[in-house]
Design an enzyme around this catalytic site. Sequence first.
Site, PDB file in Angstrom:
ATOM      1  N   TYR A 137       0.823  -1.216   0.000  1.00  0.00           N
ATOM      2  CA  TYR A 137       0.000   0.000   0.000  1.00  0.00           C
ATOM      3  C   TYR A 137       0.854   1.262   0.000  1.00  0.00           C
ATOM      4  O   TYR A 137       0.478   2.275  -0.574  1.00  0.00           O
ATOM      5  CB  TYR A 137      -0.890   0.038   1.251  1.00  0.00           C
ATOM      6  CG  TYR A 137      -2.276  -0.510   1.058  1.00  0.00           C
ATOM      7  CD1 TYR A 137      -2.473  -1.813   0.636  1.00  0.00           C
ATOM      8  CD2 TYR A 137      -3.395   0.275   1.339  1.00  0.00           C
ATOM      9  CE1 TYR A 137      -3.750  -2.319   0.494  1.00  0.00           C
ATOM     10  CE2 TYR A 137      -4.668  -0.225   1.196  1.00  0.00           C
ATOM     11  CZ  TYR A 137      -4.847  -1.521   0.771  1.00  0.00           C
ATOM     12  OH  TYR A 137      -6.117  -2.006   0.633  1.00  0.00           O
ATOM     13  N   LYS A 192       2.074 -15.228   2.626  1.00  0.00           N
ATOM     14  CA  LYS A 192       2.274 -15.964   1.369  1.00  0.00           C
ATOM     15  C   LYS A 192       3.754 -16.315   1.311  1.00  0.00           C
ATOM     16  O   LYS A 192       4.469 -15.998   0.348  1.00  0.00           O
ATOM     17  CB  LYS A 192       1.807 -15.096   0.187  1.00  0.00           C
ATOM     18  CG  LYS A 192       1.746 -15.812  -1.146  1.00  0.00           C
ATOM     19  CD  LYS A 192       0.641 -16.851  -1.256  1.00  0.00           C
ATOM     20  CE  LYS A 192       0.751 -17.604  -2.566  1.00  0.00           C
ATOM     21  NZ  LYS A 192      -0.172 -18.779  -2.633  1.00  0.00           N
ATOM     22  N   ASP A 224      -4.143 -17.803   0.478  1.00  0.00           N
ATOM     23  CA  ASP A 224      -5.160 -18.444  -0.376  1.00  0.00           C
ATOM     24  C   ASP A 224      -5.948 -19.485   0.432  1.00  0.00           C
ATOM     25  O   ASP A 224      -7.180 -19.558   0.355  1.00  0.00           O
ATOM     26  CB  ASP A 224      -4.526 -19.058  -1.639  1.00  0.00           C
ATOM     27  CG  ASP A 224      -3.304 -19.923  -1.359  1.00  0.00           C
ATOM     28  OD1 ASP A 224      -2.781 -19.915  -0.228  1.00  0.00           O
ATOM     29  OD2 ASP A 224      -2.854 -20.624  -2.294  1.00  0.00           O
ATOM     30  N   ASP A 248      -6.892  -6.379   3.932  1.00  0.00           N
ATOM     31  CA  ASP A 248      -7.966  -5.661   3.226  1.00  0.00           C
ATOM     32  C   ASP A 248      -8.943  -6.672   2.641  1.00  0.00           C
ATOM     33  O   ASP A 248     -10.162  -6.566   2.808  1.00  0.00           O
ATOM     34  CB  ASP A 248      -7.355  -4.799   2.115  1.00  0.00           C
ATOM     35  CG  ASP A 248      -8.407  -4.069   1.311  1.00  0.00           C
ATOM     36  OD1 ASP A 248      -9.324  -3.499   1.920  1.00  0.00           O
ATOM     37  OD2 ASP A 248      -8.316  -4.080   0.063  1.00  0.00           O
ATOM     38  N   ASP A 252     -12.952  -8.038   4.257  1.00  0.00           N
ATOM     39  CA  ASP A 252     -14.232  -7.963   3.526  1.00  0.00           C
ATOM     40  C   ASP A 252     -14.896  -9.335   3.503  1.00  0.00           C
ATOM     41  O   ASP A 252     -16.114  -9.459   3.665  1.00  0.00           O
ATOM     42  CB  ASP A 252     -14.030  -7.484   2.077  1.00  0.00           C
ATOM     43  CG  ASP A 252     -14.167  -5.977   1.920  1.00  0.00           C
ATOM     44  OD1 ASP A 252     -13.916  -5.253   2.900  1.00  0.00           O
ATOM     45  OD2 ASP A 252     -14.516  -5.524   0.810  1.00  0.00           O
TER      46      ASP A 252
HETATM   47  C1  IPM Z   1     -10.586  -0.439   3.717  1.00  0.00           C
HETATM   48  C2  IPM Z   1     -10.751   0.182   2.347  1.00  0.00           C
HETATM   49  C3  IPM Z   1      -9.524   1.057   2.066  1.00  0.00           C
HETATM   50  C4  IPM Z   1      -8.332   0.140   2.038  1.00  0.00           C
HETATM   51  C5  IPM Z   1      -9.629   1.906   0.783  1.00  0.00           C
HETATM   52  C6  IPM Z   1     -10.827   2.825   0.814  1.00  0.00           C
HETATM   53  C7  IPM Z   1      -8.375   2.714   0.534  1.00  0.00           C
HETATM   54  O1  IPM Z   1     -10.955  -0.781   1.376  1.00  0.00           O
HETATM   55  O2  IPM Z   1     -10.505   0.311   4.703  1.00  0.00           O
HETATM   56  O3  IPM Z   1     -10.548  -1.664   3.787  1.00  0.00           O
HETATM   57  O4  IPM Z   1      -8.018  -0.456   1.002  1.00  0.00           O
HETATM   58  O5  IPM Z   1      -7.691   0.016   3.081  1.00  0.00           O
HETATM   59 MG    MG Z   2     -11.150  -2.731   2.150  1.00  0.00          MG
END
Ligand code: IPM
Ligand code: MG
Length: 358
Positions: A137, A192, A224, A248, A252
């Site tokens: 990042y 990884k 993975d 990240d 999710d």
């Molecule tokens: C998160 C989001 C951010 C990230 C974006 C908005 C830059 O997806 O907080 O997970 O990738 O960290």
């Molecule tokens: Mg995110």
Amino acid sequence: MTHRIAVLPGDGIGPEIVEQAVRVLGALDLDLEFTQAPVGGAAYAQHGHPLPPATLELARGASAVLFGAVGDWKYDSLDRALRPEQAVLGLRKALGLFANLRPAVLYPELANASSLKPEVVSGLDILIVRELTGDIYFGHPRGVRVVEDGPFKGVRQGFDTMHYAETEVRRIAHVAFQAARKRQGRLCSVDKANVLETSQFWRDIMIDVAHEYPDVTLSHMYVDNAAMQLVRDPKAFDVIVTGNLFGDILSDEAAMLTGSIGMLPSASLNASSQGLYEPCHGSAPDIAGQGLANPLATILSGAMMLRYSLAAPDQAARIEAAVQSVLADGLRTPDIHEAGTTRVSTSDMGDAVLKALN
Ligand code: IPM
Ligand code: MG
């Protein structure tokens, strides 16, 4: 003592969910002073930058930042440095918010809202500890260049750099081991290492830090496989620690196990417990302003703020109990609505949580 809270609503559904969280926080027995500032696309539209200096100064001087969400398709064609996402990345970097805590808890009332079978997710309670200020990042060099030799000589190439300094891995390791110690004492480090040097280095440091935590069981998993195990048997996890990019993606995925990403709070902390609190979900511009958004992730982020930055765990527990009780009463925003429950708007949900506080 007055706690200064910087309120940065941002874009899309950000303002409407943050409004509900501020109402809930404002109703507690605490002296909180809220100051609002623009961030993300909204700040770009007003001030020409997604993180204006005044917004950054406000955040720096606050005990905690309550953050909504940023991003809107309108701004996708801007230079990267001016896109809304740069605001949250800039705040994380400027405030040194290296430790991102993303708990994925399934409320029993929402077991049917998950896309997985109820028996796979019921009782789910995992914590993802994501490193937040390093990795690919923020790695340099990055950009677009012309390849100088080899099979792609003369061809343009996009590139980024993944790296982790030992100090960065050690400090996130300590956060994760300490969190695991307060839970079931099981920490899974996700990497990884079969492919990446950065990951092998990460793993070696994790193993080294583990010597200081004999009460915590450390395991390792390739990313993975972790993505697969999270949907196969998510309850096998207690605490997961991982780098910025893998975290990240996995967070999710973990969010979805709980039925809706609209339920998941997060805390991003620095070494002095200053924190930024935001829902894990994004700005969802497609549903903005219609009262469809679920404010619970932001309200629960407010509870995390009380616990981690304001040392008010009792008040945090009050909010969490109130959320639990509105769910038990069958109130649901559209993202978690199912037959037999009552569909409510964003502000109705805020009203209900406020009422349940007392
Ligand atoms: C998160 C989001 C951010 C990230 C974006 C908005 C830059 O997806 O907080 O997970 O990738 O960290
Ligand atoms: Mg995110």
